[in-house]
Design a protein around this motif. Structure first.
Motif, PDB file in Angstrom:
ATOM      1  N   ASP A 267       0.825  -1.209   0.000  1.00 22.12           N
ATOM      2  CA  ASP A 267       0.000   0.000   0.000  1.00 22.12           C
ATOM      3  C   ASP A 267       0.861   1.260   0.000  1.00 22.12           C
ATOM      4  O   ASP A 267       0.473   2.294  -0.568  1.00 22.12           O
ATOM      5  CB  ASP A 267      -0.986   0.012   1.163  1.00 22.12           C
ATOM      6  CG  ASP A 267      -0.314  -0.196   2.513  1.00 22.12           C
ATOM      7  OD1 ASP A 267       0.921  -0.430   2.545  1.00 22.12           O
ATOM      8  OD2 ASP A 267      -1.011  -0.126   3.544  1.00 22.12           O
ATOM      9  N   GLU A 268       2.056   1.193   0.603  1.00 22.91           N
ATOM     10  CA  GLU A 268       2.959   2.344   0.563  1.00 22.91           C
ATOM     11  C   GLU A 268       3.563   2.508  -0.837  1.00 22.91           C
ATOM     12  O   GLU A 268       3.744   3.640  -1.310  1.00 22.91           O
ATOM     13  CB  GLU A 268       4.054   2.194   1.610  1.00 22.91           C
ATOM     14  CG  GLU A 268       3.532   2.274   3.038  1.00 22.91           C
ATOM     15  CD  GLU A 268       4.646   2.231   4.077  1.00 22.91           C
ATOM     16  OE1 GLU A 268       5.790   2.597   3.723  1.00 22.91           O
ATOM     17  OE2 GLU A 268       4.386   1.830   5.231  1.00 22.91           O
ATOM     18  N   ASP A 364      -6.053   7.779   1.576  1.00 28.41           N
ATOM     19  CA  ASP A 364      -5.452   7.005   2.669  1.00 28.41           C
ATOM     20  C   ASP A 364      -4.341   7.819   3.329  1.00 28.41           C
ATOM     21  O   ASP A 364      -3.164   7.522   3.166  1.00 28.41           O
ATOM     22  CB  ASP A 364      -4.901   5.688   2.119  1.00 28.41           C
ATOM     23  CG  ASP A 364      -4.465   4.730   3.213  1.00 28.41           C
ATOM     24  OD1 ASP A 364      -4.549   5.097   4.401  1.00 28.41           O
ATOM     25  OD2 ASP A 364      -4.032   3.610   2.877  1.00 28.41           O
ATOM     26  N   THR A 367      -1.664   5.787   5.554  1.00 32.40           N
ATOM     27  CA  THR A 367      -0.575   5.119   4.837  1.00 32.40           C
ATOM     28  C   THR A 367       0.368   6.142   4.222  1.00 32.40           C
ATOM     29  O   THR A 367       1.582   5.912   4.159  1.00 32.40           O
ATOM     30  CB  THR A 367      -1.144   4.195   3.751  1.00 32.40           C
ATOM     31  OG1 THR A 367      -1.998   3.229   4.362  1.00 32.40           O
ATOM     32  CG2 THR A 367      -0.031   3.467   3.009  1.00 32.40           C
TER      33      THR A 367
END
Length: 418
Positions: A267-268, A364, A367
């Motif tokens: 996700d990063e 997000d 994140t």
């Protein structure tokens, strides 16, 4: 009287072109990346980084700052010598051969001379990178990279210098075709750099089929950004730093991810790529190339005026003389240093807009902040640069600034503030 009138005409042309550049910069730079109603959040390194991480950042900055400043100082000093003294003309006057051969040799001799003086500073800087665990190179590969970088610079400088001298030998108002040529060369270089020059320093391979590649391409499609490819660069053979970037445009546009970044959570990685998609979405490479091309054209005219002012001090009367290579290189170096802070101002705003784009695309902020902390601690970013460092070197907002902006974005969008 003819020369006076010609300089006046050039001054008017430069004023007009300068105004065009300012307008283009003003219209293409996102001076405000969040809406006016976005709540202000103050950057605070102590909120997100431990005392040990902050101390490491300070120590790294102190260790690398001295060789960096000395290298910059040597660059300015050498440029000043070439512009304000006859050193360059006397040295290059010893060269023999056709004028274009002497011009190319002049670029090579002067570049090697200044790089030989700066080489120990480069070693000093590299030693610090290794001491802090950032560099993974041995001295052979480090030297080869440095030689290749010097070679690329010599080739590009030789093309520019030979073109200027050739035009000056043929045309009285050589700055007009030189400006057109500088603009065209900048555009061409931006287009071919990803496929010609980048492979000199890294090997690239397509990101293999899998969930990550599928998700990244799906995100690009959802974002409406045509991407030619997503590549992985073998950065780990040089560094442990994390990075990704977008380069080229049109048929050569691609997103490049360092192989070191693949160690981060998926996700990063997606957030980093979302940032790069923001650059493509807003045409940042194309805008930067356009501004760079206009700046190069402006520089060609400015070179005409600046050379006229310093020619007697430099010991060479005409720019068509191959001995003028030193003056031309010195003036280019000074222009590069002086224009750097303005370029950094624009770059910081462009990077901030790409950050907002990543947040809008992923929604997000948690994140995003985790990713910024990972990048800052792994790359040992300067968390609180002093004014001089910020002006000279900061092409991106600091990590605390980016994190604060993400918290402001979260508040604005009524999401939990990380």
């Amino acid at each position: 009287m003819g020369e006076v009138r010609e300089r006046r005409q050039l001054g008017v042309a430069l004023a007009g072109l300068g105004a065009v550049i300012l307008v283009v910069v003003w219209l293409t730079t996102p001076w405000r990346v969040l809406p006016p109603g976005a709540p202000y959040v103050a950057p605070d390194p102590a909120r997100d980084f431990t005392p040990a991480e902050i101390a490491r950042s300070v120590a790294f900055d102190a260790a690398t700052g001295t060789p960096a400043y000395l290298s910059l100082g040597l660059t300015i000093l050498f440029a000043g010598i070439l512009v304000a003294t006859p050193f360059g003309a006397r040295l290059l006057g010893r060269l023999r051969g056709p004028w274009w051969v002497r011009a190319i040799l002049g670029v090579l001799v002067l570049t090697v001379l200044v790089e030989a003086v700066r080489w120990p500073l480069g070693i000093w800087f590299e030693v610090q990178l290794r001491a802090f665990g950032l560099s993974t190179q041995n001295w052979a590969s480090w030297s080869l990279d440095r030689v290749k970088s010097i070679g690329v610079r010599v080739v590009l400088l030789s093309i520019m210098v030979v073109a200027v001298i050739a035009l000056a030998r043929r045309f009285r108002r050589w700055w007009i075709p030189a400006a057109v040529g500088a603009f065209a060369l900048t555009l061409a270089a931006s287009f071919v750099y990803p496929v010609v020059f980048e492979p000199l320093f890294n090997d690239f391979r397509p990101m293999p089929a899998g969930q990550l590649r599928t998700d990244l391409l799906a995100m690009a499609q959802r974002d409406g950004v045509p991407v030619e490819d997503v590549l992985i660069a073998d950065a780990s053979r040089r560094t442990n730093a994390l990075n990704a970037y977008v380069s080229g445009f049109g048929a050569t546009r691609r997103i490049v991810v360092y192989d070191t970044l693949l160690k981060a959570p998926e996700d990063e990685i997606e957030l980093v790529v979302a940032h790069e998609l923001g650059h493509a979405k807003y045409g940042d490479v194309l805008n930067g190339t356009l501004i760079g091309g206009l700046g190069a054209a402006f520089g060609a005219g400015l070179l005409f005026l600046a050379f006229w002012l310093v020619r007697r001090r430099a010991g060479v009367e005409a720019i068509s003389d191959p001995r003028a290579v030193g003056v031309v290189m010195g003036l280019m170096s000074i222009a590069t240093v002086l224009s750097g802070p303005a370029q950094n101002v624009v770059s910081r705003h462009v990077e901030a807009r790409a950050d907002v784009h990543a947040l809008d695309l992923t929604r997000d902020p948690k994140t995003f902040i985790a990713m910024q902390k990972r990048l800052a601690t792994t790359n040992i970013s300067d968390l609180a640069p002093d004014v001089m460092e910020y002006v000279l070197y900061a092409s991106h907002p600091t990590a605390p600034e980016r994190i604060a902006m993400a918290r402001s974005w979260a508040r604005l969008n009524r999401l939990p503030e990380p």
